[in-house]
Scaffold this active site. Sequence first.
Site, mmCIF file in Angstrom:
data_model
loop_
_atom_site.group_PDB
_atom_site.id
_atom_site.type_symbol
_atom_site.label_atom_id
_atom_site.label_comp_id
_atom_site.label_asym_id
_atom_site.label_seq_id
_atom_site.Cartn_x
_atom_site.Cartn_y
_atom_site.Cartn_z
ATOM 1 N N ASP A 148 6.195 111.473 -97.158
ATOM 2 C CA ASP A 148 6.751 112.818 -97.301
ATOM 3 C C ASP A 148 6.112 113.347 -98.572
ATOM 4 O OD1 ASP A 148 8.264 114.994 -98.240
ATOM 5 O OD2 ASP A 148 9.954 114.360 -97.012
ATOM 6 N N HIS A 149 5.260 114.353 -98.434
ATOM 7 C CA HIS A 149 4.445 114.726 -99.603
ATOM 8 C C HIS A 149 5.305 115.272 -100.750
ATOM 9 C CE1 HIS A 149 4.563 118.876 -98.044
ATOM 10 N NE2 HIS A 149 4.187 119.258 -99.246
ATOM 11 N N HIS A 209 11.705 117.115 -96.305
ATOM 12 C CA HIS A 209 11.586 117.504 -97.715
ATOM 13 C C HIS A 209 12.945 117.803 -98.357
ATOM 14 C CE1 HIS A 209 7.561 117.633 -96.409
ATOM 15 N NE2 HIS A 209 7.502 118.896 -96.047
HETATM 16 C C1 BG6 Z 1 4.959 121.220 -94.912
HETATM 17 C C2 BG6 Z 1 5.435 122.217 -93.901
HETATM 18 O O1 BG6 Z 1 5.463 119.944 -94.629
HETATM 19 O O2 BG6 Z 1 5.410 121.616 -96.210
HETATM 20 C C3 BG6 Z 1 4.933 123.618 -94.232
HETATM 21 O O3 BG6 Z 1 4.979 121.836 -92.606
HETATM 22 C C4 BG6 Z 1 5.334 123.983 -95.637
HETATM 23 O O4 BG6 Z 1 5.424 124.571 -93.307
HETATM 24 C C5 BG6 Z 1 4.926 122.888 -96.616
HETATM 25 O O5 BG6 Z 1 4.705 125.202 -95.979
HETATM 26 C C6 BG6 Z 1 5.487 123.160 -97.994
HETATM 27 O O6 BG6 Z 1 4.917 122.254 -98.884
HETATM 28 P P1 BG6 Z 1 4.678 122.660 -100.392
HETATM 29 O O7 BG6 Z 1 4.154 121.422 -101.033
HETATM 30 O O8 BG6 Z 1 3.719 123.806 -100.374
HETATM 31 O O9 BG6 Z 1 6.037 123.083 -100.883
#
Ligand code: BG6
Length: 524
Positions: free
Chosen positions: A209-210, A272
């Site tokens: 989960d990034h 997230h």
């Molecule tokens: C991704 C979603 O996992 O996370 C996207 O699929 C979203 O829709 C993105 O824009 C948001 O990530 P970050 O790091 O830009 O907050």
Amino acid sequence: MPENGSDTKKLTQSPADALANIAPRPGRSGDPCIMVIFGASGDLTRRKLIPALYNLAQAQLLSREFSVVGIGRSPMSTEDFRKKISEDMKQFATTKIDPDLWEWFVRRMHYFSGDFKDKGMYPQLKTTLEKIDQDHSTHGNYFYYLATAPEFFGPIVENLAANSLMEENGQRWRRVIVEKPFGHDLESARALNQQLLRVASEKQIYRIDHYLGKETVQNILAFRFANGIFEPIWNRRYIDHVQISVTETVGVEKRGGYYDTAGALRDMVPNHIMQLISLTAMEPPISFRADVVRDEQAKILHAIQPLTAEEVLVRTVRGQYGEGVLNGERQPAYRNEDGVPSDSKTETFVAMKLAIDNWRWAGVPFYLRTGKRLGGHNTHIVIQFRRAPFVLFRDTPVETLMPNQLVLQIQPQEGISLRFAAKVPGPVMHLGAVDMNFAYADYFGTQPNTGYERLLHDCMIGDQTLFQRADMVEAGWCVVSPVLDVWKALPPRNFPNYASGSWGPKEADDLLERDGRYWRNFEK
Ligand code: BG6
């Protein structure tokens, strides 16, 4: 930090010298290994994975015995692959490229073309990996990064296992990193877990989960558990409510096709936002061992009260953006985006009120919201404390008697601020809200990175702390399941219901205002 509707004044920053003595500590470099990227010609590889690996090499966190094998469907030679990533790095590198280091790095890149679902590809892949393993002395350690569409996750891992490519022995390890979306609902997430666990052990599976790669997200743990002053008040006696907002100004970009089958709820909440909730609300772990931390996170996810069908109707809000103006530019409605049907009923905004059933949080609502094309790009967690017990300052206009708020700013600003009341100078007693601000950049400078460095490195050293365990993924889906069911049974009739550039549907404001509370909005 420009903000909607507040008369906040900034206090002077404390001096950066306080932290001047903290020297960067050298880390352990990753084990010798081959990283096999399924989906090597895709966007994630060029935008994030390759720049992140290069940053690790620059930080000396990559083993000298390292190699990458990129697998994709497009036929390409290794030489062409090397040229392509060298070209892509001109656009996506987050640090200055050192030509010697790049030369060393790019010589370790290999390309293998094949169809992920073709069983015949895997024996050839095995032979190729054995050869590269010998050439680069990578000790038989392989990790596979599944940067592919989710339908390939199960078949790839099954085929790897059928060809002994997941087989570990005392000397070598084999791991697999699985991207999101992990399932489409609870049932499919369970089925995928079972499919993976039939051929690999939980210790080999790294569900990424990034959000957990973000410094500010990792800092939630440091902030809570390395400081003595907040934890004693981190509970229902002192906290009125918690708000978690992930507001985006972007629309669905080029991902209309995927997004329309997912929607904001599936795309952001079980993964997230659940990470942010669990780190904010978990009990202190007794150590930072992977399973100890993840046990505490899982406990919180299990303690989130499932919404009944009636509660879904009053505690959740969905929205879809119509056209509007954002940053001075006219934006199209969601239904006019590429790949989106003109009568789409998919939500691009979600807000909800959740309750956590445990001793620490009973009676403290957790409000969360996320959406696209909103008035500001900002991810933050607001901890709002209870008001002072009796009002000494009765004559102060109510709107200036702001409660204390601690804001954990995740992005794009990275920092922490504490809001409190102060006397406005003058002959009468008049109060204003002021913020004490800590910005990462002021103390630590900015460290350009992709957010994937830590996660890739953790996989290379076998640390699963920042990866999701099977039970955590399923617990996240359990929370959103009743919402998905009710929303499916009652399709929305008022979409689009918010203008691009606004803060979402009015019902999202009502959700808090009914309880005498307000979202805190950050424009930038
Ligand atoms: C991704 C979603 O996992 O996370 C996207 O699929 C979203 O829709 C993105 O824009 C948001 O990530 P970050 O790091 O830009 O907050």
